[in-house]
Design a protein around this motif. Structure first.
Motif, mmCIF file in Angstrom:
data_model
loop_
_atom_site.group_PDB
_atom_site.id
_atom_site.type_symbol
_atom_site.label_atom_id
_atom_site.label_comp_id
_atom_site.label_asym_id
_atom_site.label_seq_id
_atom_site.Cartn_x
_atom_site.Cartn_y
_atom_site.Cartn_z
ATOM 1 N N ARG A 1 49.285 47.992 23.042
ATOM 2 C CA ARG A 1 49.288 48.955 24.144
ATOM 3 C C ARG A 1 47.912 49.148 24.783
ATOM 4 O O ARG A 1 47.786 49.924 25.731
ATOM 5 C CB ARG A 1 49.813 50.302 23.649
ATOM 6 N N GLY A 2 46.896 48.511 24.277
ATOM 7 C CA GLY A 2 45.556 48.703 24.819
ATOM 8 C C GLY A 2 45.254 47.762 25.967
ATOM 9 O O GLY A 2 46.116 47.077 26.499
ATOM 10 N N ARG A 3 43.993 47.714 26.333
ATOM 11 C CA ARG A 3 43.551 46.870 27.436
ATOM 12 C C ARG A 3 43.252 45.461 26.912
ATOM 13 O O ARG A 3 43.018 45.246 25.737
ATOM 14 C CB ARG A 3 42.296 47.454 28.098
ATOM 15 N N THR A 4 43.236 44.507 27.848
ATOM 16 C CA THR A 4 42.969 43.118 27.490
ATOM 17 C C THR A 4 41.802 42.576 28.307
ATOM 18 O O THR A 4 41.656 42.878 29.489
ATOM 19 C CB THR A 4 44.206 42.230 27.737
ATOM 20 N N VAL A 5 40.985 41.754 27.646
ATOM 21 C CA VAL A 5 39.915 40.982 28.276
ATOM 22 C C VAL A 5 40.219 39.519 28.005
ATOM 23 O O VAL A 5 40.386 39.131 26.847
ATOM 24 C CB VAL A 5 38.538 41.358 27.696
ATOM 25 N N CYS A 6 40.327 38.712 29.045
ATOM 26 C CA CYS A 6 40.636 37.293 28.831
ATOM 27 C C CYS A 6 39.433 36.569 28.237
ATOM 28 O O CYS A 6 39.503 36.028 27.145
ATOM 29 C CB CYS A 6 41.064 36.643 30.134
ATOM 30 N N SER A 7 38.325 36.547 28.967
ATOM 31 C CA SER A 7 37.088 35.972 28.452
ATOM 32 C C SER A 7 35.941 36.599 29.218
ATOM 33 O O SER A 7 36.135 37.476 30.052
ATOM 34 C CB SER A 7 37.085 34.448 28.555
ATOM 35 N N ASN A 8 34.741 36.133 28.949
ATOM 36 C CA ASN A 8 33.554 36.795 29.500
ATOM 37 C C ASN A 8 32.486 35.771 29.828
ATOM 38 O O ASN A 8 31.304 36.080 29.755
ATOM 39 C CB ASN A 8 33.013 37.797 28.472
ATOM 40 N N TRP A 9 32.931 34.566 30.176
ATOM 41 C CA TRP A 9 31.957 33.497 30.245
ATOM 42 C C TRP A 9 31.666 33.091 31.670
ATOM 43 O O TRP A 9 32.236 33.596 32.629
ATOM 44 C CB TRP A 9 32.435 32.316 29.400
ATOM 45 N N ILE A 10 30.704 32.194 31.792
ATOM 46 C CA ILE A 10 30.265 31.701 33.094
ATOM 47 C C ILE A 10 30.770 30.280 33.279
ATOM 48 O O ILE A 10 31.447 29.720 32.409
ATOM 49 C CB ILE A 10 28.733 31.746 33.203
ATOM 50 N N THR A 11 30.437 29.684 34.389
ATOM 51 C CA THR A 11 30.845 28.318 34.688
ATOM 52 C C THR A 11 29.614 27.465 34.966
ATOM 53 O O THR A 11 28.490 27.969 35.031
ATOM 54 C CB THR A 11 31.772 28.286 35.912
ATOM 55 N N ALA A 12 29.861 26.187 35.158
ATOM 56 C CA ALA A 12 28.763 25.280 35.487
ATOM 57 C C ALA A 12 28.228 25.521 36.892
ATOM 58 O O ALA A 12 27.152 25.028 37.235
ATOM 59 C CB ALA A 12 29.226 23.827 35.356
ATOM 60 N N SER A 13 28.954 26.282 37.693
ATOM 61 C CA SER A 13 28.489 26.617 39.039
ATOM 62 C C SER A 13 29.066 27.972 39.417
ATOM 63 O O SER A 13 30.270 28.094 39.674
ATOM 64 C CB SER A 13 28.924 25.563 40.057
ATOM 65 N N ALA A 14 28.209 28.987 39.456
ATOM 66 C CA ALA A 14 28.680 30.321 39.842
ATOM 67 C C ALA A 14 29.248 30.316 41.250
ATOM 68 O O ALA A 14 30.172 31.079 41.571
ATOM 69 C CB ALA A 14 27.527 31.320 39.725
ATOM 70 N N GLU A 15 28.714 29.452 42.098
ATOM 71 C CA GLU A 15 29.111 29.447 43.497
ATOM 72 C C GLU A 15 30.466 28.788 43.708
ATOM 73 O O GLU A 15 31.355 29.350 44.344
ATOM 74 C CB GLU A 15 28.037 28.722 44.318
ATOM 75 N N ARG A 16 30.664 27.579 43.142
ATOM 76 C CA ARG A 16 31.906 26.846 43.384
ATOM 77 C C ARG A 16 33.000 27.185 42.367
ATOM 78 O O ARG A 16 34.170 27.310 42.721
ATOM 79 C CB ARG A 16 31.649 25.341 43.362
ATOM 80 N N LEU A 17 32.612 27.284 41.085
ATOM 81 C CA LEU A 17 33.602 27.434 40.032
ATOM 82 C C LEU A 17 33.796 28.874 39.587
ATOM 83 O O LEU A 17 34.803 29.197 38.963
ATOM 84 C CB LEU A 17 33.208 26.576 38.819
ATOM 85 N N GLY A 18 32.828 29.735 39.886
ATOM 86 C CA GLY A 18 32.942 31.126 39.473
ATOM 87 C C GLY A 18 34.211 31.815 39.958
ATOM 88 O O GLY A 18 34.902 32.481 39.166
#
Length: 904
Positions: free
Chosen positions: A484-501
């Motif tokens: 019943r609580g909240r969910t976080v999928c993940s917390n990570w970055i990508t190889a390109s914040a601009e294109r893949l973020g």
């Protein structure tokens, strides 16, 4: 300009002392090498014996007993005289986690102490040889002589014992010191941070009243309108810490102490970051004992008004062997594998089923329904769009299976592989391997370089696999486990914040909350530098407030990277967390982080933060790579927590907003809004190819220091709207002003000023400026770098407040820390030293701009909030004591003698 010089003796002469004498609890101490009967080798003939005088100086009595791989059981017996009867706690100073052992008094039943017993402090003798205190249990003893017996099993790979102590009362491990001993005088210009045991009396420094008496159903966390709320409709801001696996090894009394200490510092969230299996189990099965420790921790934390967040799966820390049953693995970390491999996904589900499904200890519900669980985190720091997902990191069997899945995905998307081939060939993109047996995956550099049709298809395939996994997992948690609580999928970055973020954010959409991690770790290299401090490593100090970083390949050079760990891209619909944030050692300039995170996190609309990491019941005895329970970390929490949790800084305007269309996100058209990666050295090293895509955003990356920045995904694009950045950011003068007018960041000077009605202060480089003026205060500080802030305790503006907290801090280091200069700005660690932590002496004065200064009284407090000195009026200002981090300022009344009495 030189630092201003202040007369410390004159400053102290203005204060009258009310310090209570330090009275240690009754104790009985004996040396491990002084056994009456033993078959341990001689103290100087085992492999862990000190090799020189410096190493011997780390041990009580200069020696300890030890053994490696004994063919037979090894034991030692001691005659112990107890001066008075009572209930005693036994603590043992031993060699790290090595050597699980048993002990007994007289002829009583033996009490086992597991290898995983929590380490309560740490003193390094030499590389890989560390002495630590552990709690071994309680015993009732009558006055008189007793026989103490300790025993190891045959074949123990390593073990060593330095000393034992029975204590009738609170005990704070302090290396080799006995409870009634003191550390040697601190190095000139420093004082030893050596707090006595906290008796948890009511003091002005106790913020536990901000928390619920216990986390119940009315306090359950819900997410709506881009923020976090309690079920009863009240907003909530989460100020937290990360607790790593050692915390789960705490005894129940130590868990209570840990929780009580955090609540006292204003903390209301603990992120439990640890797997539910044990490293010794190659099959990676949920361990019943560890599950019980999770449940106990959540239950204890809830009793102190602390929420828990559960993070159990971190691929980097989950190497898989053949025994795991996951195809192909021979010790590799399964980066990205859970998104593709059904066997690992099923094993993954068993972990959550075991943890969430059983009734919780002392609570009415299992963890799946417990309101004390703020959120569960599905995957920590992993993404198919990050550098760690590559053919060299995974077994060939796994990579080939993923390429088969890619081929099947292309058939579904385009109707056939031939149609996909024609679609790609328009861009000249046809890989060598292109069949039902597998379609070759581009390296991430190929996804970033140009959004070709092949790159678009591959990126969407990888993102869809993540999104589908998260969607299935959220459904599993809610439908099968009743979560019943909240969910976080993940917390990570990508190889390109601009294109893949943006694609990463799209993949994370099945969850309730957006999460990210951020670190300021400017330069630290050498063997094991990613997670430890050790002689031979090199480092450079750099303030996060200047945006200057050392080049990894050329540390003699510096460059500006416009970013900070707290900078986050928000959303109009989902709350944003920063569930790991920190400024790892040995960087010297770390003290500003708590105040800056609190002020800019609140202004930027961040719903919760958690500092990394806590692993001791109270304070860390010395600096380590990620130690947070230090004067510069947890010591700066009280005022910062008040700012963040009580909204003492206003939420900023939305200064940049854009809506990205799903089609544009899938086509890798990118985003005009990005933030810096903010990686620590551990994860920065994952970029094995040395490729970092430098973004070229259309919105200034420092926009989040002016106000809120929001990026949302929707079927239709919403044009970029920017307002107020031209007024807020002046790169010529290197000054940034928040849209609220309450925060000023001078990155040329390396200084932040907070000037809100109920919170005013300064952080960064301090002592070379004549003074810092805010609306109600003037700070004149005589130490090079640190933080000083005043917050109202009665919710009144500081110009009228009758009760305020002043918090001050400079820099910290270990005793006997030694380093040498390698080149300008870069040092080599020669000796990491040990306890106690040394704090650079404080100096200067704080002045109030108000007419009733003669009615205000200041009381200096120790680290526990106990009064030490009193200044009867502030007509001439408040001169800082060299060794006080906290002061409470309140209207003087005849009946008030000390802070404790005032609070009671």
């Amino acid at each position: 300009a030189p630092l201003r010089v202040y007369d410390q003796a004159a400053a102290r002469a203005q204060w009258r002392s009310v310090r209570a004498p330090r009275k240690p609890a009754p104790y009985v101490w004996w040396e491990a090498e002084a056994a009456a009967v033993t078959n341990f080798p001689a103290a100087d003939s085992h492999p862990f014996a000190p090799a020189n005088a410096r190493e011997a100086a780390t041990l009580s009595g200069g020696a300890w007993i030890g053994v490696a791989n004994p063919p037979d059981p090894v034991s030692a017996s001691y005659d112990v005289v107890v001066p008075r009867g009572g209930s005693y706690d036994l603590y043992v100073r031993k060699f790290w986690h090595h050597g699980p052992f048993r002990w007994r008094m007289d002829d009583r039943a033996a009490i086992p102490v597991a290898a995983e017993a929590a380490l309560l402090d740490a003193v390094v003798m030499r590389r890989h040889v560390v002495s630590n205190w552990v709690y071994a249990g309680a015993v009732e003893l009558e006055a008189g002589e007793h026989r103490f017996h300790v025993e190891l099993d045959a074949g123990v790979s390593a073990a060593a014992f330095d000393a034992f102590v029975l204590v009738d009362g609170p005990f704070v491990p302090r290396g080799k010191l006995r409870p009634d001993e003191s550390f040697d005088p601190a190095a000139p210009g420093h004082f030893a941070f050596d707090p006595p045991p906290d008796l948890f009396r009511r003091t002005a420094l106790d913020l536990s009243h901000l928390n619920e008496p216990i986390v119940d159903e009315s306090a359950r966390i819900v997410a709506r309108d881009g923020g976090l709320w309690r079920a009863d409709g009240r907003p909530v801001a989460l100020w937290g810490v990360n607790a790593t696996c050692p915390v789960l090894g705490f005894s129940k009394p130590h868990l209570h102490h840990f929780a009580r200490r955090l609540a006292k510092a204003g903390v209301n969230l603990v992120r439990l970051h640890c797997p539910v299996w044990r490293d010794s189990d190659p099959r990676r099965r949920a361990d019943p004992r560890r599950l019980d420790r999770f449940r106990l921790a959540v239950s204890v934390f809830a009793e102190h008004g602390l929420y828990s967040a559960l993070s159990i799966y971190f691929p980097m820390r989950t190497p898989l062997s053949a025994e795991s049953g996951v195809p192909g693995f021979r010790g590799q970390s399964p980066f990205g594998t859970v998104y593709f491999d059904a066997t690992l996904e099923q094993r993954y589900r068993t972990w959550w089923r075991a943890l969430l499904g059983e009734p919780n200890l002392g609570r009415a519900h299992p963890l799946s329904q417990d309101p004390a669980v703020a959120w569960v985190e599905l995957v920590n720091e992993d993404s198919t769009l990050f550098w760690t997902f590559n053919r060299n990191a995974l077994p060939s069997e796994q990579w080939e299976a993923i390429e088969v899945q890619f081929a099947q995905w292309l058939v579904t998307r385009h109707g056939s592989l031939d149609a996909a081939r024609r679609h790609w060939s328009d861009d000249g993109e046809v890989p060598q391997r292109f069949s039902a047996a597998g379609v070759e995956l581009l390296p991430h550099g190929g996804l970033i370089a140009e959004p070709t049709r092949r790159a678009q298809d591959q990126a969407l395939f990888l993102a869809e696999r993540m999104r589908e996994f998260y969607d299935r997992t959220v459904g599993f948690l809610r439908e099968e486990l009743g979560y019943r609580g909240r969910t976080v999928c993940s917390n990570w970055i990508t190889a390109s914040a601009e294109r893949l973020g943006p694609l990463e954010r799209w993949a994370n959409a099945p969850c309730d909350v957006i999460d990210r991690h951020g670190y300021h770790d400017p330069f630290h290299d050498g063997e094991a530098a990613a997670w430890s401090l050790a002689p031979g490593q090199r480092y450079a100090s750099a303030s996060a407030l200047t945006f200057l970083r050392r080049e990894r390949d050329d540390p003699g050079r510096r460059k500006r990277v416009l970013g900070h760990p707290i900078l986050s891209i928000g959303s109009a619909s989902a709350p944003v967390l920063v569930s790991e944030i920190g400024a790892p050692a040995p960087n010297r300039w770390r003290t500003d982080l708590p105040l800056v995170v609190a002020a800019y996190g609140a202004m930027g609309g961040v719903a919760g933060v958690a500092f990394h990491a806590a692993d001791r019941p109270a304070w860390s005895s010395g600096l380590s790579k990620f130690a947070y329970q230090t004067p510069a970390g947890l010591g700066q929490s009280p005022a910062a927590a008040l700012i963040f949790r009580r909204g003492l800084v206003q939420t900023g305007d939305v200064v940049a907003r854009v809506g990205l269309a799903y089609d544009d996100v899938h086509a890798l058209r990118g985003t005009p809004v990005v933030t810096s990666m903010a990686l620590d050295q551990l994860r920065a090293s994952d970029n094995l190819l040395g490729l970092v895509a430098e973004p070229s955003p259309r919105v200034d990356p420092l926009a989040g220091l002016v106000g809120r920045v929001q990026v949302d995904l929707a079927p239709q694009a919403v044009p970029l709207a920017v307002s107020g950045l031209d007024r807020g950011i002046d790169h010529k003068t290197q000054v940034i002003r928040s849209s609220t007018g309450e925060l000023t960041w001078n990155y040329g000077r390396g200084q932040v000023v907070v000037d809100a009605p109920r919170a005013q202060g300064v952080a960064g480089f301090l002592g070379r400026n004549p003074s810092v003026q805010t609306a109600a205060l003037r700070f004149e500080l005589g130490f090079e770098y640190g933080a000083a802030v005043v917050v109202a305790l009665d919710d009144q503006p500081l110009g009228q407040s009758s009760r305020m907290l002043l918090q001050v801090m400079s820099t910290e280091t270990n005793t006997h820390w030694r380093e040498s200069v390698v080149e300008p700005g870069v040092s080599r660690i020669e000796d990491v030293g040990g306890p106690p932590i040394l704090v650079q002496e404080l100096a200067g004065q704080v002045n109030w701009r108000r007419a009733d200064l003669g009615t205000l009284r200041a009381t200096a407090l120790d680290a526990n909030g106990e009064p030490t000195h009193v200044l009867d009026d502030l007509e001439s200002g408040l001169p800082l004591l060299s060794d006080a981090l906290y002061y409470v300022i309140e209207r003087a009344e005849p009946a008030r003698v000390d802070v404790g009495a005032a609070s009671r």
